[in-house]
Scaffold this motif. Structure first.
Motif: not given
Length: 250
Positions: A177-194
Motif C-alpha cells: 500500500e502507498p503512503t503520502a510520498g513527497s506530496g507531488e501526487l495529492d491522491e494515490i490509489a489502486w484503481l481497477p484498470l477499467a
C-alpha cells in the motif's frame, strides 16, 4: 465479457494537455513505473493525481515517475534488468544510461508513493536522492521491470521528456500500500484498470493504459511469468514534422 480494445493515441488531446509555448529545448530523460496487481474485479493499476499547482499536467492522473538524476547512474541494485528488457533499451541508449532509466523509475516511485520495488538489504548511508530508499533497508529489484513504451513530449512545451514506461507486478513490492510520498501526487490509489481509463488522463497515459490492458490480457502459459509479454512490439510515440507518429518496434 471481453476487454475493450486499446485506445488509439489522441493527438488532439495531447496538444491540449500541454499547449505549445514556444522555445526550443532538448527532451530530458525520464522514467515511469506502472504497477499492477490482481483485484477482486480484475487487474488494478497504481495511479496518482498531480497537485493542482504543477506547471506540467496539473490535476491529471498519472503513473509515478520523473527525471533521471545523476545519482541514478551509480546507484546500487540487488540485480539487473532481465535480458530481453535490457536488449530493447540497449538498442536506444548505452547500457549505463539504460540502467539509470530503470533505477529512476524505481526511485521516483518510492519518492512519490512510498512503495519499494525492491528486495531487503542492509541499510546503507548514502548521499543524495537515494538516501531515504537505502535507509529503508532495501535495494532496487530491476529484474521485476518490463519495458513497455516510450514517448517524447512534442517540442515547444514547458517541459519536454524522453520518457520510458516500465511495468511491474505488485508482488515484487516490499509492502503493497502507498503512503503520502513527497506530496507531488495529492491522491494515490489502486484503481481497477477499467475505472482508471475513465479518469482525467493525459493522452499518453490513456494510450499506455491501453497497452497495459493488452499485455495483461495475454494468455500466459502455466508456470510462465506474467510479465512475459516481451514479444509484444514496443510503442514509441513522438512528433515528426509537426505530426504525431506511433511506431511499434520489435
Amino acid at each position: 465479457m471481453s476487454a475493450p480494445p486499446p485506445d488509439p493515441f489522441d493527438a488532439r488531446q495531447d496538444l491540449a494537455d500541454a499547449p505549445r509555448v514556444g522555445g526550443r529545448q532538448r527532451p530530458k530523460d525520464a522514467a515511469t513505473l506502472i504497477l499492477t496487481r490482481a483485484g477482486p474485479s480484475g487487474p488494478e493499476v497504481l495511479m496518482g493525481r498531480r497537485a493542482p499547482g504543477h506547471v506540467f499536467m496539473a490535476s491529471k492522473w498519472v503513473f509515478p515517475g520523473g527525471r533521471v538524476d545523476r545519482a541514478d547512474f551509480a546507484a546500487a541494485s540487488i540485480n539487473e534488468l532481465r535480458g530481453p528488457e535490457a536488449l530493447r533499451l540497449h538498442r536506444e541508449v548505452p547500457a549505463r544510461r539504460a540502467r539509470a532509466l530503470a533505477l529512476a523509475a524505481v526511485r521516483e516511485t518510492f519518492e512519490e508513493t512510498g512503495l519499494l520495488l525492491a528486495e531487503p538489504a542492509p541499510t546503507a548511508s548514502v548521499a543524495g536522492p537515494w538516501r531515504e530508499f537505502r535507509a529503508e533497508g532495501a535495494l532496487p529489484d530491476l529484474a521485476a521491470l518490463s519495458y513497455v513504451a516510450r514517448a517524447i513530449t512534442p517540442p515547444g512545451r514547458t517541459r519536454r521528456f524522453d520518457a520510458r514506461f516500465f511495468m511491474a507486478d505488485a508482488s515484487a513490492l516490499l509492502h503493497p500500500e502507498p503512503t503520502a510520498g513527497s506530496g507531488e501526487l495529492d491522491e494515490i490509489a489502486w484503481l481497477p484498470l477499467a475505472d482508471a481509463r475513465n479518469l482525467d488522463l493525459p493522452a499518453i497515459t490513456r494510450f499506455v493504459l491501453g497497452e497495459i490492458n493488452e499485455r495483461l490480457s495475454l494468455v500466459i502459459p502455466e508456470g510462465a511469468e506474467r510479465l512475459s509479454g516481451t514479444n509484444r512490439p514496443l510503442p514509441f510515440v513522438r512528433m515528426v514534422r509537426g505530426k504525431h507518429v506511433v511506431e511499434h518496434q520489435d
